[in-house]
Design a protein around this motif. Structure first.
Motif, PDB file in Angstrom:
ATOM      1  N   PRO A 141       0.831  -1.202   0.000  1.00 13.20           N
ATOM      2  CA  PRO A 141       0.000   0.000   0.000  1.00 13.20           C
ATOM      3  C   PRO A 141       0.866   1.252   0.000  1.00 13.20           C
ATOM      4  CG  PRO A 141       0.179  -0.847   2.223  1.00 13.20           C
ATOM      5  CD  PRO A 141       0.948  -1.806   1.353  1.00 13.20           C
ATOM      6  N   HIS A 142       0.243   2.394  -0.181  1.00 14.02           N
ATOM      7  CA  HIS A 142       0.974   3.646  -0.203  1.00 14.02           C
ATOM      8  C   HIS A 142       1.608   3.941   1.154  1.00 14.02           C
ATOM      9  CE1 HIS A 142       1.662   7.997  -0.049  1.00 14.02           C
ATOM     10  NE2 HIS A 142       1.650   8.023  -1.376  1.00 14.02           N
ATOM     11  N   GLY A 143       0.870   3.651   2.229  1.00 18.63           N
ATOM     12  CA  GLY A 143       1.355   4.018   3.559  1.00 18.63           C
ATOM     13  C   GLY A 143       1.307   5.527   3.740  1.00 18.63           C
ATOM     14  N   VAL A 144       1.844   5.996   4.852  1.00 15.77           N
ATOM     15  CA  VAL A 144       1.847   7.434   5.121  1.00 15.77           C
ATOM     16  C   VAL A 144       2.897   8.141   4.276  1.00 15.77           C
ATOM     17  CG1 VAL A 144       2.280   9.202   6.876  1.00 15.77           C
ATOM     18  CG2 VAL A 144       0.889   7.209   7.439  1.00 15.77           C
ATOM     19  N   LEU A 145       4.119   7.591   4.252  1.00 16.16           N
ATOM     20  CA  LEU A 145       5.228   8.268   3.575  1.00 16.16           C
ATOM     21  C   LEU A 145       5.904   7.404   2.508  1.00 16.16           C
ATOM     22  CD1 LEU A 145       6.972  10.030   6.611  1.00 16.16           C
ATOM     23  CD2 LEU A 145       5.381  11.022   4.951  1.00 16.16           C
ATOM     24  N   VAL A 146       5.301   6.314   2.119  1.00 14.26           N
ATOM     25  CA  VAL A 146       5.892   5.396   1.128  1.00 14.26           C
ATOM     26  C   VAL A 146       7.316   5.021   1.561  1.00 14.26           C
ATOM     27  CG1 VAL A 146       5.876   4.916  -1.346  1.00 14.26           C
ATOM     28  CG2 VAL A 146       4.760   6.960  -0.507  1.00 14.26           C
ATOM     29  N   ALA A 147       7.497   4.801   2.841  1.00 12.86           N
ATOM     30  CA  ALA A 147       8.836   4.567   3.386  1.00 12.86           C
ATOM     31  C   ALA A 147       9.457   3.294   2.830  1.00 12.86           C
ATOM     32  CB  ALA A 147       8.765   4.498   4.910  1.00 12.86           C
ATOM     33  N   GLY A 148       8.664   2.252   2.680  1.00 12.66           N
ATOM     34  CA  GLY A 148       9.196   0.997   2.163  1.00 12.66           C
ATOM     35  C   GLY A 148       9.708   1.128   0.746  1.00 12.66           C
TER      36      GLY A 148
END
Length: 366
Positions: A141-148
């Protein structure tokens, strides 16, 4: 006082004691088991686009050894000096090579990647990718900050170039951020490019293959739903990346990042709430979402903006072969989109129990 790269490596060595088992007597002379100079030099060049820089550093280091010891073969070199020479030969220590800021050092046998301790990313490969093709990674998923996505595809922290040799990854980012002075240059150093069609099309249209465009399919609106345990993906109406893949002939690869939504908490903003209405309006005006997130601090775990130190497993699925079609019909797009969704769901279902998601939980596609 700012330390030199060699000084920083030595300080790092004192902390990690990674070289505590080095012998006290080291020789730089050739032995039957040691690689020839050409092979040794090539072994020091895993960082792309740095060949000339490394060659110069290697030459200077060898000359320094000759100057100090009078000959190339030194009968005795202390471990700390060997480490400094190794860091000089490595030369990519604090060097930004196409923005891959991974801090790494090399001794004579092993390569050690020093990961940032903000969170624990891990890149998982399910199938080899042919570097003769271009690829479009759909990140979920996008997540909050696309950290992955940033940790795996914009740095060498998880060894992308070793898992997928011959491929160069580019993370697509909202055009808004490329209008911010200085920050624009910073993210471009990290291999990020604008998500505008022209930019993505340029990457995926290069002859010879070897390019990977990574797009967070859910986009900014999906970040407003990112919180621990969330499995909602905004993908049913997202077909622009499918059309792009058809036009360029880039192979589609679904990517699911387990743990992405567990990095941050977010203030409750259910659809229809006053906060969500404001966020949606700002997103339409500015083109980017503004999730109110929080996690931990640097020295405490109660509150802060540093992500939780949770593992994030980014699993790269099997590629979907795409035949180039410069003028795809709606039927072509719908067919490939349906195939992509099937592969994405299958990727999630096959791996969810491995990475801590209950068997009864399933993706919610909206």
């Amino acid at each position: 006082m700012i330390q030199s790269p060699g000084g920083q490596v030595y300080s790092l060595w004192l902390r990690t004691q990674e070289f505590k088992n080095l012998p006290t007597q080291l020789s730089l002379s050739a032995t039957p088991d040691s690689p020839r100079p050409a092979e040794f030099v090539s072994s020091l060049l895993p960082l792309r686009n740095a060949e000339m820089f490394l060659q110069k550093y290697i030459t200077n280091a060898i000359e320094a050894i000759r100057h100090v010891n009078g000959k190339f073969s030194s009968p005795s070199i202390r471990p700390e000096r060997a480490l400094l020479l190794s860091s000089a030969l490595r030369a990519g220590l604090l060097l930004c090579v196409r923005g891959k800021f991974a801090l790494s050092l090399t001794n004579w046998r092993d390569r050690i990647s020093l990961l940032p301790s903000l969170f624990l990313p891990k890149l998982v490969k399910t199938e080899d990718l042919n570097p003769k093709h271009n690829y479009l990674f759909g990140f979920h998923p996008h997540g909050v900050l696309v950290a992955g996505a940033f940790g795996n595809f914009c740095t060498e922290a998880t060894g992308f170039s070793h898992l997928f040799p011959g491929l160069t990854s580019y993370l697509l980012m909202l055009p808004f951020w490329f209008k911010v002075p200085f920050f624009r240059e910073y993210i471009m150093c990290g291999g990020l490019v604008s998500s505008e069609k022209q930019s993505a099309n340029y990457i995926l249209s290069q002859e010879g293959g070897g390019n990977v465009a990574v797009v967070a399919v859910g986009g900014a609106p999906e970040s407003l739903d990112a919180r621990p345990g969330a499995l909602k993906l905004r993908v049913l109406g997202r077909k622009g990346f499918i059309k792009l893949a058809l036009k360029t002939g880039a192979h589609l690869v679904p990517v699911f990042s387990f743990g992405e939504n567990e990095l941050f908490n977010q203030v409750e903003n259910p659809p229809g709430s006053r906060l969500r209405v404001i966020q949606d309006k700002l997103q339409k005006v500015m083109g980017l979402a503004l999730p109110l997130f929080h996690a931990r601090g640097i020295f405490q775990y109660s509150f802060g903006l540093v992500p939780f130190r949770n593992p994030v497993y980014t699993v790269v699925g099997k590629p979907i072969a795409v035949q180039q079609n410069v003028s795809p019909s709606r039927e072509d797009i719908e067919k490939l989109h349906g195939e992509y969704l099937e592969q994405l769901v299958a990727l999630f279902e096959e791996n969810k129990t491995i990475y801590g998601i209950a068997e009864c939980n399933h993706l919610e596609l909206v």
